[in-house]
Scaffold this active site. Structure first.
Site, PDB file in Angstrom:
ATOM      1  N   GLU A  27       1.786  -0.469  -5.003  1.00 51.07           N
ATOM      2  CA  GLU A  27       0.873   0.605  -5.391  1.00 51.07           C
ATOM      3  C   GLU A  27       1.769   1.835  -5.534  1.00 51.07           C
ATOM      4  OE1 GLU A  27      -3.299   2.539  -3.841  1.00 51.07           O
ATOM      5  OE2 GLU A  27      -1.712   2.238  -2.371  1.00 51.07           O
ATOM      6  N   ASP A  83       0.833  -1.183   0.000  1.00 47.12           N
ATOM      7  CA  ASP A  83       0.000   0.000   0.000  1.00 47.12           C
ATOM      8  C   ASP A  83       0.883   1.254   0.000  1.00 47.12           C
ATOM      9  OD1 ASP A  83      -2.630   1.401   0.544  1.00 47.12           O
ATOM     10  OD2 ASP A  83      -1.550   1.946   2.373  1.00 47.12           O
TER      11      ASP A  83
END
Length: 678
Positions: free
Chosen positions: A370, A334
């Site tokens: 990401e 993330d």
């Protein structure tokens, strides 16, 4: 029982609680604490039975050994030092702290305002904080040998099985439910090669959600990065390991979404439950001229200073635990730029990346970034070091815009179908390094993308201000649910065209669990706070025709090298013929005029299977009318066969006679494969 503690047998190199035959070693990092207490609890007791100051210190590690302490013992920490926010220090011994290296906690984290109370109030938070549990799970799990992820399926564990009629009620919403035969059978039928589980680490709700009576359903607010959340894995590490082994037995790899960029302690007004209380100044990035002002490149209130060795080591050790104990095959990171951010900005050679590449356990795992965050220079698509794969928002947006009906996108679409060489064709990278998706957990579901022009996030309690505003979505004539059969069919047709586009593109395809069965979030494009039927998959109402269509696409991609070969499409000769020929709406090779046509809504391509497979023809027609065209000649001894058309999913593969043209339906994708002539 009164325990003793000694420094003579301490183990400062082994952070956390390390179980031995005759006791437990405890070691805690803190560069600025004056002293750290080990707090021992009896089951169900609101406060500790005994405090033992860790007697040893080696550098920045406080340590000790407690003879006779056994597995299952409950413990917490308290740190002594200055409360001096101007210098970045927030020590407060009234706050019970959870060991960042805990392997298990005895209850979930629950937000309470007292956890953020200032030291002057001196309220003991022990009744409000989970206790760490001394544990020694076996560290001999066996991840599968490294392989590219292939068709990836993003799963929100809690939502996936809450309404599954064939999963026992006691297991619904847990990791264990993923090992149920009905769930495994669905994944296999669909052709899933890799599941990507959204975060499993123990997390806490944001304080504003508590005030609204909502909870964080996604789990992107972790506290203990090595301890599973008891709500998701009540059976702890054994439950995770059994489920991973069950998926492995079906040939499915398992990625875990990890949040190493921040903790759930939020900003300076957030709770003190772990890192802030142990060493706020070391763990968190702060403004150079104001140590009390935490940098917020994550949008969550704090950012880990991963360029500092102890912080990066904590993250690496957490990853190793998920591999060695849980058998996890790899990770999705993330807000990945945080991993490479230093005081000088993002660096592909940042300390965390170097440690990851050198680690013998982690260097051969799957790593997916990401590649964006909200900090300065936070958009880093295409800049992550090998072996990272990267989520591909350019693919998402260009494909959405093409099917939305925007013009002037033919070249952009071709670039995405070719594997995005503009982003990844350097440094030895390949199309597979780009993870292509049209919808992810963050944003509209695939069904909502074609049913809502605007987001509808009112239930999140933020006045519909949260969530992405630019979605490139459309509603086919009316906003939201409809009983108009023509609109409903148009939406289904659009979803199939979007899925077909995903599976014919070079790269690593990913869908969100449930998009293959028509899941809807009612127009909410930021469902993180909706732990309810907004997110829970409606298995009883699943569109099994769409599921079957998705499975056909996955199988076709898997079977045809022309669709899954991990090389960019450039038009160069490959095994005696061009690897791709781009085709216009007349069926002939694209001309410069066709590439630049402002109203272009059609693109075809012929891709070569090389020596391993057949040529494949793909036609993508985003126009509102059919296109009649002539087919290119197949190779000698071959004929074209129409393998799939998205506007008629009920039709099976059928051969096309020689010399025949083809009418490509409005807003549809047609896929043709060369077969040996009869």
């Amino acid at each position: 029982m009164t325990r003793q503690i000694t420094a003579e047998r301490g183990l400062p190199d082994g952070l956390g609680a390390t179980l031995m035959e005759d006791g437990v070693h405890v070691a805690v990092f803190s560069a600025h604490a004056e002293a750290i207490d080990l707090c021992l609890f009896e089951p169900s007791a609101p406060v500790e039975a005994q405090r033992l100051q860790l007697p040893g210190r080696m550098g920045d590690v406080h340590y000790g050994f407690v003879p006779g302490l056994r597995a299952g013992a409950l413990y917490g920490l308290r740190a002594h030092g200055r409360f001096d926010p101007a210098q970045g220090h927030r020590f407060d011994a009234s706050k019970l702290l959870v060991d960042p290296y805990a392997l298990r906690i005895d209850r979930p984290f629950l937000y309470h305002p007292t956890l953020a109370a200032p030291p002057g109030r001196a309220i003991d938070t022990a009744p409000l904080v989970p206790r760490a549990v001394v544990d020694a799970p076996a560290g001999d799990a066996a991840p599968l040998p490294f392989r590219r992820p292939g068709f990836t399926y993003e799963v929100l564990v809690r939502a996936y099985t809450q309404r599954h009629p064939l999963v026992p009620e006691r297991l619904r919403g847990t990791v264990a439910a993923l090992a149920e035969p009905a769930v495994l059978d669905h994944l296999v039928r669909l052709g899933v090669e890799t599941v990507e589980l959204m975060p499993l680490a123990a997390a806490i709700d944001e304080r504003h959600l508590s005030a609204l009576g909502l909870t964080n359903a996604w789990g992107y607010n972790p506290v203990t990065h090595r301890a599973p959340d008891p709500r998701l894995a009540p059976g702890g590490w054994p439950e995770i390991r059994r489920t991973v082994e069950a998926l492995h037995a079906r040939g499915i790899r398992v990625l875990l979404d990890v949040v190493l960029n921040h903790s759930g302690e939020s900003d300076r007004w957030g709770p003190t439950i772990a890192y802030r209380g142990l060493d706020n100044r070391s763990y968190y990035a702060a403004a150079p001229d104001d140590p009390d002002c935490l940098i917020n490149d994550t949008g969550t209130g704090n950012t880990f200073a991963l360029w500092r060795e102890p912080v990066a080591r904590m993250a690496i050790d957490a990853l190793r635990t998920w591999v060695e104990v849980g058998g996890i095959d790899g990770f999705r990171y993330d807000l990945g730029p945080i991993l490479g951010r230093t005081p000088d900005g993002f660096r592909p050679d940042a300390p965390f990346f170097a440690m990851l590449a050198a680690d013998p356990v982690l260097k051969d795992r799957i790593h997916v970034a990401e590649p964006w965050d909200i900090g300065p220079g936070g958009y880093q698509v295409g800049r992550f070091p090998r072996p990272f794969l990267e989520w591909q928002d350019r693919f998402r947006d260009d494909v959405r815009r093409f099917w939305h009906g925007e013009t002037g996108l033919i070249s952009a679409l071709a670039t995405r179908l070719a594997g995005s060489p503009d982003l990844f064709d350097s440094g030895g990278r390949t199309p597979g390094d780009g993870v292509n998706f049209i919808a992810a957990h963050d944003g509209f579901s695939l069904a909502d993308l074609v049913a809502f022009e605007a987001k509808h996030n009112e239930a999140n309690g933020e006045g519909n201000r949260d969530g992405h505003g630019e979605n490139h979505s459309w509603n086919n004539g009316t906003e939201g649910p409809t009983r108009d059969p023509a609109i409903a069919e148009a939406r289904r047709c659009d979803v199939r065209a979007l899925l077909a586009t995903l599976f014919v593109a070079r790269g690593t395809p990913m869908i969100v669990a449930g998009d293959e069965m028509g899941r809807t979030q009612g127009g909410n494009n930021n469902g993180y706070a909706q732990d309810n039927e907004t997110l829970w998959l409606d298995w009883p109402s699943a569109d099994m025709d769409l599921t079957a269509f998705t499975a056909r696409l996955a199988a076709l991609r898997r079977e045809e090298p022309a669709l899954h070969a991990d090389r960019f499409l450039t038009g160069a000769e490959w095994h005696g013929r061009p690897d791709v020929t781009w085709l216009g709406d007349d069926g002939a090779a694209m001309t410069p005029e066709a590439w630049n046509a402002p109203e272009g809504r059609f693109l075809g391509l012929r891709t070569s299977g090389g020596t391993q497979g057949a040529d494949v023809l793909v036609y993508l027609n985003a126009a509102g009318e059919a296109r009649d065209l002539s087919l290119p000649e197949p190779r000698p001894g071959h004929a074209w066969s129409l393998a799939l058309q998205s506007d008629r999913p009920d039709l099976g593969e059928r051969p096309l006679g020689p010399g025949l043209g083809l009418s490509v339906g409005a807003r549809s994708v047609f896929i043709l494969v060369e077969r040996l002539a009869a």
